[in-house]
Design an enzyme around this catalytic site. Sequence first.
Site, PDB file in Angstrom:
ATOM      1  N   ASP A   1      65.381  51.853  18.610  1.00  0.00           N
ATOM      2  CA  ASP A   1      66.393  52.816  19.024  1.00  0.00           C
ATOM      3  C   ASP A   1      65.723  54.079  18.764  1.00  0.00           C
ATOM      4  O   ASP A   1      65.294  54.769  17.980  1.00  0.00           O
ATOM      5  CB  ASP A   1      67.564  52.977  17.931  1.00  0.00           C
ATOM      6  CG  ASP A   1      68.513  54.090  18.407  1.00  0.00           C
ATOM      7  OD1 ASP A   1      68.160  54.898  18.965  1.00  0.00           O
ATOM      8  OD2 ASP A   1      69.754  53.789  17.916  1.00  0.00           O
ATOM      9  N   HIS A   2      65.018  54.530  20.340  1.00  0.00           N
ATOM     10  CA  HIS A   2      64.111  55.425  20.318  1.00  0.00           C
ATOM     11  C   HIS A   2      64.569  57.023  19.481  1.00  0.00           C
ATOM     12  O   HIS A   2      63.697  57.707  19.185  1.00  0.00           O
ATOM     13  CB  HIS A   2      63.473  56.106  21.603  1.00  0.00           C
ATOM     14  CG  HIS A   2      64.434  56.537  22.650  1.00  0.00           C
ATOM     15  ND1 HIS A   2      65.219  55.863  23.402  1.00  0.00           N
ATOM     16  CD2 HIS A   2      64.623  57.684  22.541  1.00  0.00           C
ATOM     17  CE1 HIS A   2      66.311  56.974  24.148  1.00  0.00           C
ATOM     18  NE2 HIS A   2      65.873  58.149  23.522  1.00  0.00           N
TER      19      HIS A   2
ATOM     20  N   HIS B   1      72.417  55.339  19.235  1.00  0.00           N
ATOM     21  CA  HIS B   1      71.790  56.532  19.011  1.00  0.00           C
ATOM     22  C   HIS B   1      72.762  57.221  17.933  1.00  0.00           C
ATOM     23  O   HIS B   1      72.252  57.964  16.982  1.00  0.00           O
ATOM     24  CB  HIS B   1      71.554  57.331  20.096  1.00  0.00           C
ATOM     25  CG  HIS B   1      70.715  56.517  21.235  1.00  0.00           C
ATOM     26  ND1 HIS B   1      69.684  55.765  20.884  1.00  0.00           N
ATOM     27  CD2 HIS B   1      70.772  56.942  22.524  1.00  0.00           C
ATOM     28  CE1 HIS B   1      69.157  55.502  21.874  1.00  0.00           C
ATOM     29  NE2 HIS B   1      69.779  56.058  22.886  1.00  0.00           N
TER      30      HIS B   1
END
Lengths: 357, 510
Positions: free
Chosen positions: B194-195, B258
Amino acid sequence: MSELKEMDPELGREVGIGVIDGELKKLWDEDEARTNASLVNVAIYSEEAGSLRRNSKIIAKITRDHACRALLIELDRLAAEPSIRAWITAHCHLSGGQKAVCCEQIAFELKGRSRGRLRNTVFAHLASDLPLIFWWQGELSNLFEESLYSLIDRFIFDSSDWLADSLASFERIELAVSDSLRQLVVQDLAWTRTYHYRLAVAGLFDSPQAQAALAQIASLKVVAHPQHRMSALQLVAWLSTQAQWSLVGVERATALETLRFAHKSGAEVCVAISYVESSAPLGSLEMDGGNMQLRVWRDPGKRHLFHQLVAGEVHLEGVSPADSDEDADLIGDQLARGGKNSLYRRMLPRFLELLRF
Amino acid sequence: MTNPFREDLVSRSRAEACTVVIFGATGDLTHRKLVPALYNLAVDGELPPGVKIIGFARRDWTDEKFRAGLEELNRKVSRNAHDDQVWAAFSESIHFHQSEFQDEMGYRALAERLDAIDAERGGRGNRLFYIASAPEYFDDILKHLKGAGLNQAAEGCWARVIVEKPFGKDLKSAQHLNEVVSHTFAEKDTYRIDHYLGKETAQNLMVLRFSNAIFEPLWNNRYIDHVQITCAENLGMEGGRGGYYDTAGALRDMVQNHLLQLLSLVAMEPPTDLGADGVRDEKVKVIRSLRQWDTPEKVAANVVRAQYTAGFVDGRPVVGYREEDRVNPQSNTEAYVALRIMVDTWRWSGVPFYMRMGKQLPKKATEISIHFKAAPTVLFNAIPGGTPGGNVLVIRIQPDEGISLRMVSKLPGTALRLEPVKMDFHYASSFGKGSPEAYERLLLDAMAGDATLFARRDEVEEAWRFIDHIEQAWHASETPPPMAEFVAGTWGPKEAGDLLRETGHSWRRL
C-alpha cells in the site's frame, strides 16, 4: 541615530551590533511572500582573511536542503585594536518552484583580542532552542576551549586542513568529547569523505564468499590524493578495527605509507597507501587474499564509485554515489544523516595509533 | 557469519541482494514506478550489490528493447536526474523473460534463469517476486510459481512476494487470494503493498504521536472531538482508467486500503515495539473495532455516495462521471464517498471519524485533521463573534507534506477579539532534500524483510469485512441508499455536508 551602513553584495547589509535583531525583522517585513525557516543553527568559524564571503556562498548552498540560522565568524587575532562588524542577509530558494523559503545569515568580523566576544556577542544571535552545529575551519587554536564547546551540539572540523600538529589537535578533540556535558558530537570531514567507500565495502562483504575470505586477506592497497591522507588513514583504521587486525608496524616514505597488520591468527596483512597527485580524494581501495579480489574505485572528477568483487565463481559489479568534493555537500550530507557518530569514536583509537606510530 | 563492516553504518534494516522478478513488466507501474525506484536506490547507493531485475511479460521483447523502454521513461520520471553512466551499469542487471502468465514452461525456464543468476552471484538465491499484473492473473502466477518450485528458497535464502492492489474486490475474493498466496508463500514472506504507507508523512504519524509528549496525552475521546480524513483528486477518468474504476469505485479503490490504513495509524494504541507484527497487531485491532454499517438503513445514515456531473475543474470543462471514457452510461459506481466511521474502543468511544474521497474535486490533497474539543468558553462568552472554534492539528500527506496546528489568539488592539492562527511545518521548506519515493522505501523494506509498512492478511480481510456491508447495501439490497450528485469542481454533494451537520460538524475547508 540610525546604525544602518553600506550593502555588501555577498554578505548583505552592514548593521550595528546593537540592532541586528531589529534589522533581521525588517528583512521579513519587506516581502511577505517569503517564508523564514530554520531547524538548526549553523556557525562557521575561520581565522582566514576573506573567509566570510567564501562561507556565505557555502551557506547559500547548504540552505537549499537544510533550513538554518547561519552565523559566519571571521577572527583576525593579530589586529592591534579590537573591533567587531556585522552584516545580515537571507539566502532564499524557491520551494516547489513557487514559494521563497529563506534562511537568515549574520556575518561577524572580529578583530583583535577581546575575551568572551564569541560567547557573549556572537552567540547571543543563535535561534533559541535549536541545536548548534559549529564548523571550525583550519587549525584548532586556543579559542577551542570549554567555554566554547560547552555550547555546541555538533562540532565539525576537517583534519585534512591540519598541517601543524594533527595529533595534538585530535587529542584536544578527544578531551573536549570526554569533558563536554552536552554529549558533544564531533564530525571530521575527512571521515565523512570515506562514507561511500565504507558503504561500498560493507555491501561487497555481504557476500558470504567475501566474508569467508576476510580472515585470509593478505594485502590492502589504497590510493589517495596527498591532501587527503587523513581520509585514507581513517579508512584503513576503520577497516582494521572492524576486521580485528592488530597493528604491527608502519614505514613511511614521501608518497607511500606501508602499514603492517596481523590477523587474529597471526597472518600478516600488508597495507600500502599511495599518495598520487592525479587521484580523486580517495582514488581506489583493493583487497586481495583467500581467493578473493575486491576493488572499489573512483575516477577523478567522477561522481560515482565503481565496485567489483571476484571470489571464486562469484563476480559482482556495482555502482554507487561518491562522496562529494565540495565541503558544503559534505556538511549537508552530515546534517541529513545526523546520529552520534559512534563508528568514528570506535575507529579513533586505531587512527591515533597510526598517527603516533 | 556476520559482516563486520555493516556495524553502525546505516540505521535501518539491511536490504539483501536478490533477484527482483516483476510480473506485468511491460505495464505502466513497472516503467513509471518500480524500475525508476530501483534506479534511484542505485544512485543513492542503497541498492545492495548484485541485485538483478527480470521483467516477466507476454510480449516478445528482448533485453535491449525492454531496457530501452525503461530508460526512456526513467529519463522523464526519475527523482534523481538520469545519469547515462549510472544507467549503463544499472541496466546491465535488467533482463526480460517472455512468457504467458498461464504457461507452466515459462516458469520452469524462469527457474533455470534464476539459478544461473544465483550461481553468478555466488549462490545467494534470494528472490523477490513482484506481482504487478492485472488481478485476474494473480492465481495463475502464484500457482505456477509454486509449480516451478520458485516459492521455495534455498537454504539460508528467501523467496518473497509483493502483491499490488487491488487485493481482492470483496471479502470473499480477498480470502480466496489470501488462500492462494498462503498456499504458495508463508505470511512472513508475503508483502501486500500500500504505497500510502511508504509516504514520509504517513511514517511520521507514529513519530508525531509517540515521540511528542504533548500529543499522546490528548489523543483520546476526552480531548478530541472528531477526526477527518480527506483524499481529494482533481482528475477524472483520464487515460482510460474509467474501465477499471467503474468496476471498483471510490470505496474499493481508495477507502478499503489507503484510507483505512491511515485511519488505523491515527487510531492505533502504542505498539509494544516497532517490529512488523508489533505495529500491525495494533493496526488490525482498530480495523476490527470499526462499527459495522451492516444494514441498508445504517449505510444510508452513515455513508454518502455520489457521482459528479459536468462542471469545471482547474478552469477546464469536464464531463460528468457517466459520460467519461469507458464508463457505463448507466453506471451505479460511486466516484465520491463520504463516511462516518465509529471506532468502538475505549480510547475512541463517541468520536466520529469522517472520511471523504472523490474524483474531480477542486484540488488534489490528502490530509488528516484532528479536531480538538473547544476549551470551556466561560471567559469569552460575551465577546462579539464568540470563540473561533477548537484547535485543529492537520497532517498533510500529499502534496506539500507537512503538519500544522490551528489555535486561537487575540487580535491586536484594545478590544478583546479572538481569531484562529496557524503554526505550519512544511517538509519541503525545512528539508529541501526530496524524500525518497514511497516505492523506493517499500522495495528496500521488502529486500530487508521488514514488513512493517505492508498490510497483513487479517488487516486486509477485516477491512473488506467493513467495506462489504456497504457494498452490499448499495448493490444487493432491495432498498439501496440513493446515489447523490455534485457538480465537478465542487467539494462534493450536499448530502456529505449533511452527514456532518447532524452532529454539529462541518467539513474542513482545504
